[in-house]
Design an enzyme around this catalytic site. Structure first.
Site, PDB file in Angstrom:
ATOM      1  N   HIS A  82      18.751 129.393 -57.917  1.00  0.00           N
ATOM      2  CA  HIS A  82      18.921 130.304 -57.081  1.00  0.00           C
ATOM      3  C   HIS A  82      17.573 130.271 -56.062  1.00  0.00           C
ATOM      4  O   HIS A  82      16.671 130.290 -56.532  1.00  0.00           O
ATOM      5  CB  HIS A  82      19.329 131.845 -57.426  1.00  0.00           C
ATOM      6  CG  HIS A  82      19.733 132.810 -56.426  1.00  0.00           C
ATOM      7  ND1 HIS A  82      20.818 132.513 -55.637  1.00  0.00           N
ATOM      8  CD2 HIS A  82      19.056 133.712 -55.767  1.00  0.00           C
ATOM      9  CE1 HIS A  82      20.905 133.583 -54.672  1.00  0.00           C
ATOM     10  NE2 HIS A  82      19.842 134.213 -54.616  1.00  0.00           N
ATOM     11  N   CYS A 142      23.422 129.918 -51.644  1.00  0.00           N
ATOM     12  CA  CYS A 142      22.120 130.174 -51.526  1.00  0.00           C
ATOM     13  C   CYS A 142      21.160 129.385 -50.801  1.00  0.00           C
ATOM     14  O   CYS A 142      20.392 129.544 -49.987  1.00  0.00           O
ATOM     15  CB  CYS A 142      21.619 130.532 -52.921  1.00  0.00           C
ATOM     16  SG  CYS A 142      21.484 129.462 -54.044  1.00  0.00           S
ATOM     17  N   HIS A 167      19.021 136.646 -48.902  1.00  0.00           N
ATOM     18  CA  HIS A 167      19.621 135.706 -49.832  1.00  0.00           C
ATOM     19  C   HIS A 167      21.378 135.688 -49.717  1.00  0.00           C
ATOM     20  O   HIS A 167      21.653 136.915 -49.087  1.00  0.00           O
ATOM     21  CB  HIS A 167      19.017 135.792 -51.226  1.00  0.00           C
ATOM     22  CG  HIS A 167      19.518 136.821 -51.968  1.00  0.00           C
ATOM     23  ND1 HIS A 167      20.126 136.606 -53.312  1.00  0.00           N
ATOM     24  CD2 HIS A 167      19.510 138.188 -51.833  1.00  0.00           C
ATOM     25  CE1 HIS A 167      20.570 138.005 -53.529  1.00  0.00           C
ATOM     26  NE2 HIS A 167      20.189 138.915 -52.846  1.00  0.00           N
TER      27      HIS A 167
END
Length: 341
Positions: free
Chosen positions: A305, A257, A317
């Protein structure tokens, strides 16, 4: 990232996280000891919840791995600089010693007797006085050279001590990298095992339920990027859609990520930190209601994240292993911050 499903216990402490072993026991209980007549859909849902939890824990460990790896890289660069500086300093000391030896030799050859006696014996006192003044200047240069050598040697000693300390810390950092890597691998292996225990239809349905709205949100209008660099980063992230999630990777063929957002901004000429926790402070934080394409959206309280806002309520993402870089709703998980770089 690893999962889009919210954890049923978002505030659980590290000390109470479910370990791989306990997760396996939970899954085994769900799969192997379900009461007769239990709905298979409930069993599959429990398994997917365990997988979600494992993915979330793996992602947090991945960010710790990234941080340790970044620290190790910085230490390696510092050790290299110290070694180079020490080598150049030692060369300078050697040159200074050589020059000092030449001065001492010239002084010995020019004035090996007491100056007062030499003046009495000299047939040309004016000439001798000039030579004596020159010898005084040579002696002063010699003293300055000795002081310079002492200063350089002290600095070299300090640099050697720092390099030794940095090397020891580098070894500790390497051990941390290896430890976090083993943690991630164990959790991902357990998650894969549990996913493989699900029927194919259940697995596919689970992935489809998290795919978000299709299409390219950038073509749907909305707010413009806040800057040219944000627009360039958003274009780069959009171009990465479809590439695989690869833990610990920051492109160009695979990403985790924070690796995706770091790489996307690098294409815009902007250097971001490696981890999602650091990236959340890499610019000005703005309300989610004011998000623009290119803004970074961090998730969970610990920012474990991160994705990039693309407009129209969607982010791009890198979700979790086995999935590709993709669009998802910005509210797929609790948002902790929005950062404008």
């Amino acid at each position: 990232m690893v999962s889009h499903r919210r954890s049923p216990h978002p505030g659980h402490s590290r000390g109470t996280r479910v370990t791989v072993i306990s997760a396996a026991v939970t899954a085994a209980a769900a799969l192997g000891t379900a009461p007769a007549g239990a709905d298979p859909r409930d069993t599959a849902e429990a398994t997917r919840s365990t997988v979600d939890r494992l993915y979330e824990e793996a992602e947090k460990a991945t960010e710790r791995y990234n941080a340790a790896d970044e620290h190790a890289d910085a230490l390696r660069a510092r050790v290299d600089r110290l070694r180079d500086s020490t080598a150049r300093g030692q060369e300078r000391v050697n040159r200074m010693r050589g020059a000092l030896g030449s001065i001492a030799g010239a002084q010995y050859r020019s004035g090996g007797i007491d100056p007062a006696l030499a003046l009495l014996l000299s047939s040309d006192p004016d000439s001798y006085l000039g030579r004596a003044e020159a010898l005084d200047r040579v002696s002063e240069r010699q003293a300055l050279a000795l002081r310079d050598i002492g200063q350089v040697q002290r600095k070299l000693g300090q640099q050697r001590e720092e390099a030794t300390e940095d090397l020891a810390e580098l070894e500790r950092s390497r051990a941390a990298v290896a430890r976090h890597k083993r943690t991630v691998e164990a959790k991902l292996a357990e998650a894969r095992r549990l996913l493989n225990s699900l029927p194919d239809a259940g697995r596919d349905a689970d992935r489809a339920s998290r795919s978000g709205r299709g299409g390219d949100p950038m073509s749907l209008g909305g707010r413009a990027p806040a800057s040219a660099r944000a627009a360039a980063a958003a274009r780069a992230a959009r171009g990465a859609v479809g590439l695989p999630y690869v833990w610990g990777a920051n492109g160009p063929s695979g990403f985790d990520c924070s690796g995706l957002t770091q790489w996307a901004y690098a294409q815009a000429g902007v250097s971001l930190p490696r981890t999602s926790q650091a990236q959340r402070y890499a610019g000005q934080q703005v309300p989610l209601s004011e998000a623009r394409p290119g803004d970074l959206v961090a998730y969970r309280d610990d920012a474990s994240h991160i994705g990039m806002y693309m407009g129209n309520g969607q982010v791009v993402h890198a979700p979790y292993p086995g999935a590709s870089v993709r669009y998802d709703p910005v509210g797929m998980m609790p948002v902790s911050s929005v950062t404008r770089v």
